[in-house]
Design a protein around this motif. Sequence first.
Motif, short mmCIF file in Angstrom:
data_model
loop_
_atom_site.label_atom_id
_atom_site.label_comp_id
_atom_site.label_asym_id
_atom_site.label_seq_id
_atom_site.Cartn_x
_atom_site.Cartn_y
_atom_site.Cartn_z
N ARG A 134 -2.58 4.60 60.17
CA ARG A 134 -3.65 3.89 59.48
C ARG A 134 -3.69 4.26 58.00
O ARG A 134 -3.96 3.41 57.14
CB ARG A 134 -4.99 4.22 60.14
CG ARG A 134 -5.09 3.71 61.58
CD ARG A 134 -6.32 4.25 62.29
NE ARG A 134 -6.41 3.75 63.67
CZ ARG A 134 -7.29 4.21 64.55
NH1 ARG A 134 -8.15 5.17 64.21
NH2 ARG A 134 -7.32 3.70 65.78
N GLN A 135 -3.41 5.53 57.70
CA GLN A 135 -3.41 5.98 56.31
C GLN A 135 -2.32 5.27 55.52
O GLN A 135 -2.54 4.83 54.38
CB GLN A 135 -3.21 7.49 56.24
CG GLN A 135 -3.20 8.05 54.82
CD GLN A 135 -2.80 9.51 54.78
OE1 GLN A 135 -2.17 10.02 55.70
NE2 GLN A 135 -3.17 10.19 53.69
N GLU A 183 -0.62 1.35 51.47
CA GLU A 183 0.19 0.19 51.10
C GLU A 183 -0.69 -0.91 50.49
O GLU A 183 -0.30 -1.55 49.49
CB GLU A 183 0.93 -0.34 52.33
CG GLU A 183 2.08 0.55 52.78
CD GLU A 183 2.71 0.08 54.08
OE1 GLU A 183 3.83 0.53 54.40
OE2 GLU A 183 2.08 -0.74 54.79
N ARG A 184 -1.87 -1.10 51.07
CA ARG A 184 -2.80 -2.08 50.49
C ARG A 184 -3.30 -1.61 49.12
O ARG A 184 -3.48 -2.42 48.19
CB ARG A 184 -4.00 -2.28 51.42
CG ARG A 184 -3.64 -2.94 52.75
CD ARG A 184 -4.87 -3.49 53.44
NE ARG A 184 -5.89 -2.45 53.64
CZ ARG A 184 -5.97 -1.67 54.72
NH1 ARG A 184 -5.07 -1.80 55.69
NH2 ARG A 184 -6.94 -0.78 54.82
N ALA A 185 -3.49 -0.28 48.98
CA ALA A 185 -3.96 0.26 47.70
C ALA A 185 -2.93 0.04 46.60
O ALA A 185 -3.28 -0.31 45.46
CB ALA A 185 -4.27 1.75 47.85
N VAL A 186 -1.64 0.24 46.94
CA VAL A 186 -0.59 0.03 45.94
C VAL A 186 -0.56 -1.43 45.52
O VAL A 186 -0.47 -1.77 44.32
CB VAL A 186 0.78 0.47 46.51
CG1 VAL A 186 1.91 0.02 45.58
CG2 VAL A 186 0.82 1.98 46.70
N GLU A 221 -3.14 4.60 37.70
CA GLU A 221 -3.70 4.38 39.02
C GLU A 221 -2.64 3.87 39.99
O GLU A 221 -2.63 4.22 41.17
CB GLU A 221 -4.87 3.41 38.92
CG GLU A 221 -6.08 3.98 38.17
CD GLU A 221 -7.18 2.95 38.01
OE1 GLU A 221 -6.89 1.74 38.14
OE2 GLU A 221 -8.33 3.36 37.77
N VAL A 222 -1.76 3.01 39.47
CA VAL A 222 -0.66 2.52 40.30
C VAL A 222 0.26 3.67 40.70
O VAL A 222 0.67 3.80 41.87
CB VAL A 222 0.13 1.43 39.56
CG1 VAL A 222 1.34 1.00 40.39
CG2 VAL A 222 -0.75 0.24 39.25
N LEU A 223 0.60 4.54 39.74
CA LEU A 223 1.47 5.68 40.03
C LEU A 223 0.84 6.62 41.06
O LEU A 223 1.51 7.13 41.97
CB LEU A 223 1.77 6.46 38.75
CG LEU A 223 2.61 5.73 37.70
CD1 LEU A 223 2.76 6.58 36.46
CD2 LEU A 223 3.97 5.36 38.26
N GLN A 282 1.11 5.01 44.47
CA GLN A 282 2.49 5.05 44.97
C GLN A 282 2.87 6.47 45.43
O GLN A 282 3.54 6.65 46.45
CB GLN A 282 3.46 4.58 43.88
CG GLN A 282 3.38 3.08 43.60
CD GLN A 282 4.29 2.67 42.46
OE1 GLN A 282 4.65 3.49 41.61
NE2 GLN A 282 4.65 1.39 42.42
N GLN A 283 2.45 7.47 44.67
CA GLN A 283 2.75 8.85 45.04
C GLN A 283 2.06 9.23 46.35
O GLN A 283 2.65 9.90 47.20
CB GLN A 283 2.31 9.79 43.92
CG GLN A 283 2.78 11.23 44.10
CD GLN A 283 2.50 12.08 42.86
OE1 GLN A 283 1.75 11.69 41.99
NE2 GLN A 283 3.14 13.24 42.81
N SER A 284 0.84 8.81 46.52
CA SER A 284 0.11 9.08 47.77
C SER A 284 0.78 8.39 48.95
O SER A 284 0.86 8.94 50.05
CB SER A 284 -1.34 8.62 47.64
OG SER A 284 -2.01 9.33 46.61
N LEU A 285 1.27 7.17 48.72
CA LEU A 285 1.95 6.43 49.78
C LEU A 285 3.22 7.15 50.21
O LEU A 285 3.49 7.28 51.42
CB LEU A 285 2.27 5.02 49.31
CG LEU A 285 3.10 4.16 50.28
CD1 LEU A 285 2.37 4.00 51.61
CD2 LEU A 285 3.43 2.80 49.66
N LEU A 286 4.01 7.62 49.26
CA LEU A 286 5.23 8.33 49.59
C LEU A 286 4.93 9.57 50.42
O LEU A 286 5.59 9.84 51.44
CB LEU A 286 5.99 8.72 48.31
CG LEU A 286 7.22 9.62 48.52
CD1 LEU A 286 8.27 8.91 49.36
CD2 LEU A 286 7.80 10.05 47.17
N SER A 287 3.94 10.34 50.00
CA SER A 287 3.58 11.55 50.72
C SER A 287 3.14 11.22 52.15
O SER A 287 3.51 11.91 53.10
CB SER A 287 2.45 12.27 49.97
OG SER A 287 2.04 13.42 50.68
N ALA A 288 2.36 10.16 52.30
CA ALA A 288 1.89 9.77 53.63
C ALA A 288 3.04 9.29 54.51
O ALA A 288 3.08 9.59 55.72
CB ALA A 288 0.83 8.68 53.51
#
Length: 471
Positions: A403-404, A409-412, A428-430, A433-439
């Motif tokens: 879910r995260q 992905e929607r946030a990016v 904010e985009v970066l 994207q960084q949070s998405l990669l970590s997740a």
Amino acid sequence: MKRIISYTACGLVMALTLNSCHIYRKYHRSDDDVNVQGLFRDTVSVTDTLMADSLNIGDLPWTEIFTDSLLQNLIRQGLENNSDLQSAMLQVKAAKASFRAAQLSFLPSVNFAPEGALSNFDRKNNPTYKTYSVPLTASWELDIFGRLLNSKRNVQTALKQSRAYQQAVQTQLIATIADGYYTLLMLDKQLAITEETAILWEESVETMKSLKVAGMTNEAAVAQGEANCYAIAASIPSLKQQIRETENSLSTLLFQAPQTIERGSFDEQELPEILYVGIPVQLLANRPDVQSAELNLAAAYYATNIARSALYPNLVISGSAGWTNSTGSAIVNPGKLLLTAAASLVQPIFNNGSNMANLRAAKAQQEAAALNFQQTVLEAGKEVSNALYDFQANKEILIQQGRQVEALERAVESTESLMKLGSSTYLEVLTAQQSLLSAQLSEVSTSYECMVAVVTLYHALGGGRDLENQK
């Protein structure tokens, strides 16, 4: 005649007394030796994936648990070539030979012992006499008080222990190969995600540079984007190093030079969704280490019986038959038949104190073996309980991480759209994207932990042993 009857009666009384001391009985596990109540705690049946039943995945062949054909090939190669497993098999062969020798100890010992001599009492006046003796000698110990019987049982127990050790090596080898294989798949997946993200970030940096020229962003945003891009690129060699080291470790297990390991993909793996763990008492029959601990207790039991039998006499019958031309002081030619028979009864007297000390030491070692048996069972139960809860916990974590990832992905997508409209900054985009990669990397790691939990549970339940040889 009366004396013989009296001695026989005394022997029967002593034999009955010894029988009451279990000196002739085989080892039998009592309820006091082990307690398996509540061994798996309360983790069983808390969800649909953990089931308490007489069914047990540890009783399934490893080919039904690990269905990836490439993994199956690796496991087969390991079972054929692994040096530790080959060494364990040789130990079984040695134990079989020792057991055969113990079985033969019940038979009489027969030896061929020819002798010859030349003698001359006066070299000048008497001729040289030639004497010879060609006998077969035999001796036989009557195992009235169970010394040989318990010795044979002790050696038989050692043979069973060597087989249990072989099974333990085999189950550990299968689990280790599966764990290493899944580690490679996880690292492959993380490497693919990281490389894909690195390409996207390189494109983002170029976009930011164009936006800077157009006055839509500043140098700080560009520098931050470049820094993040370099950080991701730096993690790629580390992942490749881990892949190489894991391949080398697997190659060593397979008894081959370090090389590339052929493997499938992470997303294609299928593992059981419902885990049947059976009942705790099955660990006593399925876990090789638990079997070995109980066999160690049995060996201590027989060692105590051997020490107890040393307190009683040994009866040995011996005799010889053959030809000789020497009968005392006379020299007879040709040879005549020689027959002798003897019996000896040895009762320890002065070393009785030493034998009693040995008996007390053997009893203490038996009690220690019983404690070790119970502790081994408790450790086995702990491993099953931990693996059960580990699997369930990671399954729940994986749901939330999925879910995260979807939310990030929607946030990016949203931040990129807002940035194009001028309502959001590229920082904010970066960040998104960084949070998405970590997740995404964490989600892969948790999926891997679920796989490892299944492997650990299968191993903890005694899975991977040779089922055919145990029938």
